[in-house]
Design a protein around this motif. Structure first.
Motif, short mmCIF file in Angstrom:
data_model
loop_
_atom_site.label_atom_id
_atom_site.label_comp_id
_atom_site.label_asym_id
_atom_site.label_seq_id
_atom_site.Cartn_x
_atom_site.Cartn_y
_atom_site.Cartn_z
N ALA A 90 -13.71 -36.16 -44.44
CA ALA A 90 -13.99 -36.29 -43.01
C ALA A 90 -14.67 -35.02 -42.48
O ALA A 90 -15.56 -35.09 -41.63
CB ALA A 90 -12.71 -36.57 -42.24
N GLY A 91 -14.24 -33.87 -42.97
CA GLY A 91 -14.84 -32.60 -42.55
C GLY A 91 -16.30 -32.50 -42.98
O GLY A 91 -17.15 -32.04 -42.22
N ALA A 92 -16.60 -32.95 -44.20
CA ALA A 92 -17.98 -32.93 -44.67
C ALA A 92 -18.85 -33.88 -43.84
O ALA A 92 -19.99 -33.54 -43.48
CB ALA A 92 -18.04 -33.32 -46.15
N ALA A 93 -18.31 -35.04 -43.48
CA ALA A 93 -19.05 -35.98 -42.64
C ALA A 93 -19.28 -35.39 -41.25
O ALA A 93 -20.38 -35.52 -40.68
CB ALA A 93 -18.30 -37.31 -42.54
N LEU A 94 -18.27 -34.71 -40.71
CA LEU A 94 -18.42 -34.07 -39.41
C LEU A 94 -19.46 -32.95 -39.48
O LEU A 94 -20.28 -32.80 -38.57
CB LEU A 94 -17.08 -33.52 -38.92
CG LEU A 94 -17.08 -32.82 -37.57
CD1 LEU A 94 -17.58 -33.75 -36.46
CD2 LEU A 94 -15.69 -32.31 -37.24
N ASN A 95 -19.46 -32.18 -40.56
CA ASN A 95 -20.46 -31.13 -40.73
C ASN A 95 -21.87 -31.72 -40.76
O ASN A 95 -22.78 -31.18 -40.14
CB ASN A 95 -20.19 -30.32 -42.00
CG ASN A 95 -21.18 -29.19 -42.17
OD1 ASN A 95 -21.23 -28.28 -41.37
ND2 ASN A 95 -21.98 -29.27 -43.21
N ASP A 96 -22.04 -32.83 -41.48
CA ASP A 96 -23.36 -33.48 -41.53
C ASP A 96 -23.80 -33.92 -40.14
O ASP A 96 -24.96 -33.72 -39.75
CB ASP A 96 -23.33 -34.69 -42.46
CG ASP A 96 -23.18 -34.30 -43.93
OD1 ASP A 96 -23.38 -33.12 -44.28
OD2 ASP A 96 -22.82 -35.20 -44.73
N ALA A 97 -22.89 -34.52 -39.39
CA ALA A 97 -23.22 -34.97 -38.03
C ALA A 97 -23.54 -33.78 -37.13
O ALA A 97 -24.49 -33.83 -36.35
CB ALA A 97 -22.07 -35.79 -37.45
#
Length: 116
Positions: A90-97
């Motif tokens: 979830a953190g990696a997805a948030l970083n991408d966003a």
């Protein structure tokens, strides 16, 4: 008015508002960015951030961990305990966003102001 559209959700129920709530603050976006490439130990993360107190970094990491953004892994090593922090899925997805939002900000900031 278009009657086929559902009513707007209250602002505090909006997904965008929730995402902003998770990363709001001076340090959280930078912490997430620093963790995006690899796990980092607490001391190294503090050195990379520069200017953050140990107490503030600890609090920010705990909040991000509680939100499911950061994973804390402790290793029992003699003579001390070694702790590494990394991003969850979830953190990696948030970083991408957040990266895409930052790119938008850069493009928007560089546009000349519209004539009034």
């Amino acid at each position: 008015m278009n009657d086929s559209l559902p009513p707007a959700a209250p602002a505090d129920e909006c997904g965008f508002a929730h995402a902003i709530g998770v990363i709001k603050g001076k340090w959280k976006p930078t912490i997430i960015w620093e963790l995006h490439a690899q796990p980092i130990r607490f001391g190294e993360l503090r050195r990379r951030l520069g200017g953050i107190s140990e107490k503030m970094l600890f609090e920010q990491l705990r909040q991000l961990e509680a939100d499911g953004i950061v994973h804390r892994q402790a290793f029992e090593e003699e003579p001390t305990l070694r702790v590494e922090y990394s991003l969850t899925e979830a953190g990696a997805a948030l970083n991408d966003a957040a990266h895409r939002l930052a790119e938008w900000g850069e493009r928007h900031r560089q546009r000349p102001a519209a004539a009034s």
